[in-house]
Design an enzyme around this catalytic site. Structure first.
Site, PDB file in Angstrom:
ATOM      1  N   ASP A   1      -0.970  -1.809 -13.010  1.00 20.54           N
ATOM      2  CA  ASP A   1      -1.836  -0.558 -13.687  1.00 20.54           C
ATOM      3  C   ASP A   1      -1.679   0.645 -13.144  1.00 20.54           C
ATOM      4  O   ASP A   1      -1.844   2.048 -14.113  1.00 20.54           O
ATOM      5  CB  ASP A   1      -3.366  -0.859 -13.276  1.00 20.54           C
ATOM      6  CG  ASP A   1      -4.043  -2.385 -14.503  1.00 20.54           C
ATOM      7  OD1 ASP A   1      -2.765  -2.539 -15.222  1.00 20.54           O
ATOM      8  OD2 ASP A   1      -5.123  -2.278 -14.481  1.00 20.54           O
TER       9      ASP A   1
ATOM     10  N   ASP B   1      -0.796  -6.736  -9.775  1.00 19.51           N
ATOM     11  CA  ASP B   1      -1.430  -6.800 -10.937  1.00 19.51           C
ATOM     12  C   ASP B   1      -2.333  -4.959 -10.457  1.00 19.51           C
ATOM     13  O   ASP B   1      -2.363  -4.411 -11.069  1.00 19.51           O
ATOM     14  CB  ASP B   1      -2.769  -7.108 -10.504  1.00 19.51           C
ATOM     15  CG  ASP B   1      -4.021  -7.670 -11.697  1.00 19.51           C
ATOM     16  OD1 ASP B   1      -3.844  -6.866 -12.946  1.00 19.51           O
ATOM     17  OD2 ASP B   1      -5.231  -8.269 -11.806  1.00 19.51           O
TER      18      ASP B   1
ATOM     19  N   ASP C   1       1.056  -0.980  -0.187  1.00 24.43           N
ATOM     20  CA  ASP C   1       0.258  -0.367  -0.132  1.00 24.43           C
ATOM     21  C   ASP C   1       0.960   1.414  -0.097  1.00 24.43           C
ATOM     22  O   ASP C   1       0.795   2.767  -0.713  1.00 24.43           O
ATOM     23  CB  ASP C   1      -1.130   0.276   1.367  1.00 24.43           C
ATOM     24  CG  ASP C   1      -0.164  -0.234   2.731  1.00 24.43           C
ATOM     25  OD1 ASP C   1       1.004  -0.700   2.249  1.00 24.43           O
ATOM     26  OD2 ASP C   1      -1.210  -0.565   3.442  1.00 24.43           O
TER      27      ASP C   1
END
Length: 368
Positions: A253, A249, A225
């Site tokens: 992005d 993933d 995070d």
């Protein structure tokens, strides 16, 4: 020596359009650089379901196992949203990754100088950005068991399991360290060791691999995070980011949008070496099938073309030719060539998919 073999799976939506430009580039290398490939084509995703009733036919899977590399366009579309989960177009892509054992997903995030103003971040934050995310691709929460939806006390419960073995972590860690040695010699490993046992194991194994064989590579650790926050705060602090399937993933992005457009980003998925020494490999753009613009000639083919450049570099040991192709793309962008996704606020007339292919081939010709 036989020609290297490629299986093209253009897929759905804009996949066939962007792949058509890649095929023109492949032909150019055959005509101008005496670099010829044996190319075959087949179906994956929704088009495979339409033809065969499954998102990937067994015969296509067998072809993918035999060739030197697979080039994939995109899969999916709204017409397939109500299919059973096992028949959705994306299951074809996941089957390719799993059965080819493509455990290391390489996702570069590079900001071309000509596009630095297109990022949502300030130009000085992203100008010159060149990072690589190495994402574990065949295990983790997307594949772990048990999984599914069942009923407990008259209430539906959804279950997915995050599962990693030491061996799965070790091999992707080695891929990241090996890659870092060819770049800036830095790896940042990201997990959630503060709240997840799989994260504790991930960190332990990465440290063990590093101490045993890669002490020359600078290794750091970061909670995923915080990694997401740091990517949008100061992305150039990173070189190679190593992470698991789920976090990879998400983080890739996030990194993709730092560059200004998903239409610019390629990826490579690599596995263990075959008998000829080449790794099993599949190359694909990060973007999806974009059904809203499919068939209109509006798609940006650069991510798919850059994916072929990665194939030249990682599957065929043609690093100089990969450099040539990437330099041609950088040249046309510097000269102002833009598809619709790269148009600035000043407007102008965007190039079509085919026109972008035309100017890239012209730049390749000029490189000779």
């Amino acid at each position: 020596m036989p020609n290297p073999s490629l299986l093209i799976l253009a897929g759905d939506g804009i996949g066939p359009e962007v792949m058509a430009e890649v095929k023109r580039i492949i032909d150019w290398f055959g005509d101008k650089r005496d670099l010829t490939f044996d190319v075959s084509e087949d179906l994956v995703g929704g088009c495979a379901y339409d033809a065969h009733g499954v998102p990937l036919a067994d015969a296509t899977m067998a072809k993918a196992q035999e060739v030197d590399a697979v080039l994939l366009g995109a899969v999916g579309g709204p017409q397939y949203d109500n299919l059973d989960f096992s028949l959705k177009p994306e299951r074809g892509l996941l089957r390719l990754r799993k059965e080819m054992d493509l455990f290391a997903n390489l996702r570069p995030a590079q900001c071309f100088d000509a596009l630095a103003d297109f990022s949502s971040l300030k130009k000085d934050v992203v100008a010159g950005l060149d990072i690589m995310i190495v994402r574990e691709l065949t295990s983790g929460v997307y594949f772990g068991e048990p999984r599914g939806i069942h009923t407990e006390d008259n209430m539906r419960v959804g279950i997915n399991t995050q599962r990693y073995t030491e061996a799965e972590i070790e091999r992707v860690a080695r891929a990241a360290f090996d890659l870092a040695r060819k770049r800036s010699n830095k790896v940042c490993s990201m997990e959630k060791a503060n709240v997840m046992e799989s994260g504790i194991l991930w960190r332990d194994v990465v440290i063990e691999v590093h101490q045993a064989d890669y002490a020359d590579v600078e290794l750091s650790h970061m909670y995923a995070d915080n990694g997401a926050m740091q990517l949008v705060r100061a992305p150039k602090q990173f070189d190679v980011i190593l992470t698991d399937n789920l976090f990879g993933d998400i983080l890739s992005d996030c990194a993709a949008m730092l560059t200004g457009s998903l239409g610019m980003l390629p990826s490579a998925s690599l596995g263990l070496p075959m008998a000829n020494g080449r790794p099993k490999a599949m190359y694909e753009p990060v973007h999806g099938s974009a059904p809203d613009i499919a068939g209109q000639g509006k798609a940006n083919p650069i991510a798919c073309i850059l994916s072929f450049a990665m194939a030249l570099r990682y599957s065929f040991d043609e690093g100089a030719e990969a450099d040539r192709l990437e330099a041609a793309i950088e040249k046309v962008l510097a000269d102002g060539a833009r598809t619709g996704d790269l148009m600035g606020p000043d407007g102008g007339t965007p190039l079509s998919t085919t026109q972008m292919g035309d100017v890239i081939i012209a730049a390749l010709n000029a490189s000779l």
